[in-house]
Scaffold this active site. Sequence first.
Site, PDB file in Angstrom:
ATOM      1  N   GLU A  51      -4.813   4.023   1.203  1.00 43.14           N
ATOM      2  CA  GLU A  51      -5.862   3.272   1.906  1.00 43.14           C
ATOM      3  C   GLU A  51      -7.243   3.910   1.705  1.00 43.14           C
ATOM      4  O   GLU A  51      -8.212   3.206   1.442  1.00 43.14           O
ATOM      5  CB  GLU A  51      -5.526   3.220   3.405  1.00 43.14           C
ATOM      6  CG  GLU A  51      -6.578   2.530   4.258  1.00 43.14           C
ATOM      7  CD  GLU A  51      -6.368   2.780   5.766  1.00 43.14           C
ATOM      8  OE1 GLU A  51      -5.259   3.222   6.144  1.00 43.14           O
ATOM      9  OE2 GLU A  51      -7.310   2.551   6.528  1.00 43.14           O
TER      10      GLU A  51
ATOM     11  N   ASP B  50      -2.968   4.735   6.920  1.00 43.16           N
ATOM     12  CA  ASP B  50      -2.967   5.358   8.249  1.00 43.16           C
ATOM     13  C   ASP B  50      -2.077   4.512   9.166  1.00 43.16           C
ATOM     14  O   ASP B  50      -1.939   3.298   8.961  1.00 43.16           O
ATOM     15  CB  ASP B  50      -4.404   5.358   8.830  1.00 43.16           C
ATOM     16  CG  ASP B  50      -5.214   6.561   8.343  1.00 43.16           C
ATOM     17  OD1 ASP B  50      -4.591   7.523   7.837  1.00 43.16           O
ATOM     18  OD2 ASP B  50      -6.454   6.510   8.467  1.00 43.16           O
TER      19      ASP B  50
ATOM     20  N   TYR C 220     -29.921  -9.943  -2.261  1.00 46.90           N
ATOM     21  CA  TYR C 220     -31.304  -9.456  -2.231  1.00 46.90           C
ATOM     22  C   TYR C 220     -32.226 -10.220  -3.181  1.00 46.90           C
ATOM     23  O   TYR C 220     -33.435 -10.089  -3.110  1.00 46.90           O
ATOM     24  CB  TYR C 220     -31.342  -7.955  -2.548  1.00 46.90           C
ATOM     25  CG  TYR C 220     -31.064  -7.103  -1.337  1.00 46.90           C
ATOM     26  CD1 TYR C 220     -29.784  -6.611  -1.092  1.00 46.90           C
ATOM     27  CD2 TYR C 220     -32.073  -6.807  -0.421  1.00 46.90           C
ATOM     28  CE1 TYR C 220     -29.520  -5.838   0.030  1.00 46.90           C
ATOM     29  CE2 TYR C 220     -31.822  -6.029   0.711  1.00 46.90           C
ATOM     30  CZ  TYR C 220     -30.540  -5.557   0.926  1.00 46.90           C
ATOM     31  OH  TYR C 220     -30.266  -4.789   2.041  1.00 46.90           O
TER      32      TYR C 220
END
EC number: 5.6.2.2
Lengths: 487, 487
Positions: free
Chosen positions: A301, A353, A213
């Site tokens: 995770e 997962d 930015y």
Amino acid sequence: MDDSTDDDSYHPRKHYAYDRQVSSSRWRTSREYIRGPGPETHTTESAQDGQDPPAGVYSYGYFSGSGNDPQVQGHFVPEIQKYNPYVIFKGEQLPVPIWELPEEKVQDFHDRYFIAKDKSRVEARKTLNRLLEGNINTIERGHGYKFNIPKYTDNMEFNEEVKVSLAKAGKTISRSFCNANQREVASRTGYTIDLIERTLGAGLNISKRTVLYTNKDLFGDQSKSDQAINDICALTNIRRGSLGIIAAEKGIVVGNIFLELTNGKSISCSIGVQIPHRLDQIKDVCVEIGSRNIEYILVVEKHTMLNYLLEMDYHTNNNCIILTGCGMPTLQTRDFLRFLKQRTGLPVFGLCDPDPEGISILATYARGSCNSAYDNFNISVPSICWVGLSSSDMIKLNLSETNYSRLSREDKTMLKNLWQDDLSDVWKRRIEEMISFDKKASFEAIHSLGFDYFATNLLPDMINKVREGYVQVQEKKEPQDTEASED
Amino acid sequence: MDDSTDDDSYHPRKHYAYDRQVSSSRWRTSREYIRGPGPETHTTESAQDGQDPPAGVYSYGYFSGSGNDPQVQGHFVPEIQKYNPYVIFKGEQLPVPIWELPEEKVQDFHDRYFIAKDKSRVEARKTLNRLLEGNINTIERGHGYKFNIPKYTDNMEFNEEVKVSLAKAGKTISRSFCNANQREVASRTGYTIDLIERTLGAGLNISKRTVLYTNKDLFGDQSKSDQAINDICALTNIRRGSLGIIAAEKGIVVGNIFLELTNGKSISCSIGVQIPHRLDQIKDVCVEIGSRNIEYILVVEKHTMLNYLLEMDYHTNNNCIILTGCGMPTLQTRDFLRFLKQRTGLPVFGLCDPDPEGISILATYARGSCNSAYDNFNISVPSICWVGLSSSDMIKLNLSETNYSRLSREDKTMLKNLWQDDLSDVWKRRIEEMISFDKKASFEAIHSLGFDYFATNLLPDMINKVREGYVQVQEKKEPQDTEASED
């Protein structure tokens, strides 16, 4: 010894009096028939239908070891150096942890591979100024504004000795202002060198997002500003942290430990604290008074995984530290894991997962990523053991179909790319299973077996199985759509 | 006194020797010409082009007050009860904080409005069991399985006295198993009552996400499980926390303070800690030894905002506590803000991106939300002052167009819905400006004026302006696409 553990002890169905007859599934809370080590015998709160608990009644109990008994003073229990096939690398030869390599060996790695180094801010600033001056000379000599940047992406090699993916030294890519195709990338590199030099001068750190930015016209999007930052790390051979560049996001750590900071403060991690990005701020890591020995580090995770386990007081009941990078980990989170492993010697287990993204996240902790190849040597933890969740874990649980979604084309491509790598046989077989199972899920799907079943039973069992490391290394198979094989 | 502050002191352009001539924007680091209170005089590190700093040279300095001087022991500086028009509510009558209302007045609110209460786990379990037994009676009397749930959504009223949106008592909605259209929602409600009753019995908390996954067949998606949870809070008149239901995500708090927990631990917040969801775990909030007085609480919309300010040591240099809900706050994060405000008496300032979502997030902290209307009375902080960022803040900074994106149709609808509410004139005018400005941005866009400009200059200036509360209340205007008016 065969890896498959289909004896009575493990099969979840038998652990639960799980009764689908009534309209909504009724099952007794997991507390009543839980297998696992614990100080109390099981409690039969209400054997509604008179059914005796299954053979091998289990003992179970909750206790919060932390802060209760000031006489207790636990320490970190280092990993016993035994081969555990749940690690990512092939073969059974254990890698020497990078921080235990002799000096000359480290130097040899630095010669053969491109590995960035820590530098003080003063040194880093000098290097950047020399770079800028060097450019003025090339302009004066009529060669224009040009950088020769070590080629760190698409130039990787998996090193068998330290089991990490490293960028080979020697090749460079040029960024020349005179070349029309390279003009933009050269000006982005020049601009970023100047920005970093001033950040160091102001004694500050800035995030990668802030770099973007400061000049959105020039960069357009964060992939371009990230590339400029990585190029400068390669160009200067200095690690990103030493250049004062940090990630905007932060990982979270939970455990009955505290971080002793150099400014005299001590930060308890018992309710979850942000990982400090500057590891030089941490003087030491200590077990809290009143807490028992800490036995392992569990890398999870997702943030919701960490908070679920925190809620179940998992870190206290299982004497561990839990760490998450809230998805794909930043360099700081990976470096903090390496720091924890080095300081405590604890074994590291990874939980994700049962989906391709989860596997790729654990692989990044273990052997690094391409974009920051110049730092993989410094921050990777190849000894991380993939506890689960694998497709075969899920198949055994016999969950309803609404918990699953099909693998997308991108998912399958990601799995096949992972499979091509040098992986251990357990990792390869699990990837093959997921390809043939052709479905993915989120760990929360397991809550349909009881909201605390995962924390009080399944996960401790899975970790015990991995800790005992009793799996038989089987022969490698090509990833056809073969029938899901037992894990 | 006129709100516009266009005198020389504020205009950012004059604060920076900002020079676009050279190919990449060069500007001196913000440290050289910074306005603001600080112990050191300005440092002219390098007046490259011999230009003298502008009139009114500023003094500026960094010091990390925390932990340096053990003799220093700061405390919390309570808000002076002066009207500050940057708050959300109309008119100038300050609301009495809810926790200072006399007992009979609170009872009156509980009679007129539907407000959930804290209960012990034992009491909560009894209430749930009574509910289930009550249902068995209705079935036995042939009326079937039925719940009459207080109507808390679409039944709201903005209470002028406490300046919070509350659900009016008296109306109910029926959930009957015999009615074909209500059968599914009735069975979800029944199932969730049983699940919560067992969670309480197991002494655990479960997250809303876990509730969904305990029976994905029944719920399908989280909006349905959330609805069942909110219905049960309404049905039992018990707050969600007392029912052992928590959010999977957590807010983060940073500051030179520590939380004293009931288990004897003290949690330093100096590097950012997760907000504990059970406030009854927190015995006290204290200023760290060696830290100066804490002057305000800054609630920021995004996690990256908190980490940017943490990186700039904003909380130390400006003596404040920074809190984020990482986007739309959970009930726990809103309750923690109310808890901090009640314990410390500090003023609360809100900072968000200049976009509709940021405004709606700050409005939720101030006056509550529909879905949890039964809890708004307990956790809202109507005195939160919206510091910025507004469209007029951005217009003054004259940033390049690449930092902006057009308002979508949903954005405009969100703004117009917000505008319909009972808002203060400053809030209404800012919403009108955003509609006519028709653009939104992220706060990081301001980094193009210098990576530390926002933390060292713009934000402290904005907060000083709000603290002095010197804005002139101007007349209300309809939200046509009028020219952006000066804020």
